[in-house]
Design a protein around this motif. Sequence first.
Motif, PDB file in Angstrom:
ATOM      1  N   TYR A 131       0.802  -0.997   0.006  1.00 10.62           N
ATOM      2  CA  TYR A 131       0.138  -0.027   0.160  1.00 10.62           C
ATOM      3  C   TYR A 131       0.993   1.299  -0.059  1.00 10.62           C
ATOM      4  O   TYR A 131       2.114   1.256   0.429  1.00 10.62           O
ATOM      5  CB  TYR A 131      -0.945  -0.132   1.150  1.00 10.62           C
ATOM      6  N   TYR A 133       0.785   5.779  -1.280  1.00  6.80           N
ATOM      7  CA  TYR A 133      -0.103   6.914  -1.927  1.00  6.80           C
ATOM      8  C   TYR A 133       0.473   7.541  -3.116  1.00  6.80           C
ATOM      9  O   TYR A 133       1.867   7.560  -3.283  1.00  6.80           O
ATOM     10  CB  TYR A 133       0.082   8.149  -0.588  1.00  6.80           C
ATOM     11  N   TYR A 167      -6.275   8.863  -3.638  1.00  9.21           N
ATOM     12  CA  TYR A 167      -5.050   9.080  -2.883  1.00  9.21           C
ATOM     13  C   TYR A 167      -4.389   7.946  -2.293  1.00  9.21           C
ATOM     14  O   TYR A 167      -3.113   7.608  -2.818  1.00  9.21           O
ATOM     15  CB  TYR A 167      -5.203  10.116  -1.851  1.00  9.21           C
ATOM     16  N   LYS A 168      -4.801   7.098  -1.801  1.00 10.74           N
ATOM     17  CA  LYS A 168      -4.198   5.876  -1.076  1.00 10.74           C
ATOM     18  C   LYS A 168      -4.678   4.662  -1.795  1.00 10.74           C
ATOM     19  O   LYS A 168      -5.752   4.499  -2.014  1.00 10.74           O
ATOM     20  CB  LYS A 168      -4.853   5.857   0.614  1.00 10.74           C
ATOM     21  N   VAL A 188      -8.624   2.166   2.211  1.00  4.74           N
ATOM     22  CA  VAL A 188      -7.950   2.578   1.047  1.00  4.74           C
ATOM     23  C   VAL A 188      -9.050   3.049  -0.019  1.00  4.74           C
ATOM     24  O   VAL A 188     -10.197   2.973   0.034  1.00  4.74           O
ATOM     25  CB  VAL A 188      -7.008   1.465   0.346  1.00  4.74           C
TER      26      VAL A 188
END
Length: 248
Positions: A131, A133, A167-168, A188
């Motif tokens: 994960y 950004y 964004y995430k 997310v």
Amino acid sequence: MKNKELEIIINNKLNTNINIKDYIPNGLQIEGKKYIKNIIMGVSACQKLLDIAVKFKTDAVIVHHGYFWYHESPIIRGFKKKRISTILKNNINLYSWHLPLDINLKIGNNVYLAKLLNINIIGKINPFIFYGYLKNKINIKNFLFKIKKKLHRIPLHFGENAPKKIYKIAWCSGAGQKFFEEVIKFNVDVFLTGEVSEMNIHIAYENRIHFISAGHHATEKGGVIMLGKWLKNKFKLKTNFINIHNPV
């Protein structure tokens, strides 16, 4: 370079001895000629790739998807016989690295996806899911366009009621759709993987998260590409990545 020496070098590079149970044996699967100079790199050890290897008198083939999967029949006949006969008759070394080539932090499939899509890696949700950004919040349409441009395929996207700005990101190369329920716990905006299952669409809608299936093959080209470049630059081996088109 000797064939078994090459196996040790790549095992060390990919940390193959990490304690993760894989679905196939990693490393030298079928032994061929002792010395290696020319290598064909590919995603899967299909007949088309092997025929190209024979045509160019290749010493070795290195793939992400090799042979001897734990769930398949051990009987060698039909297309499997033809593949293995091609390898043996032409004295080719077949190497395969599966999960180590997905999760490696330097030349793995998921790291490659992050570089392609300009995602800043923060960590992992589990050993297989990364994960991170984006540099800035962007519209989901722009992100989908970038995937299309970089992976050369139109991704399947579900998230009609999810926020348009993202964004995430969480992502997992290949068949990562089974991790979707685990991913939604981490708040997310997008989950990107290679494949899709029927249930994923409902999960995406009910949790207002974007789900993107960009193709198993397309999301797993990067590891072998980077591995080939590393072997060429560090050991002066002749490597050539052959992309056998696969829409899945």
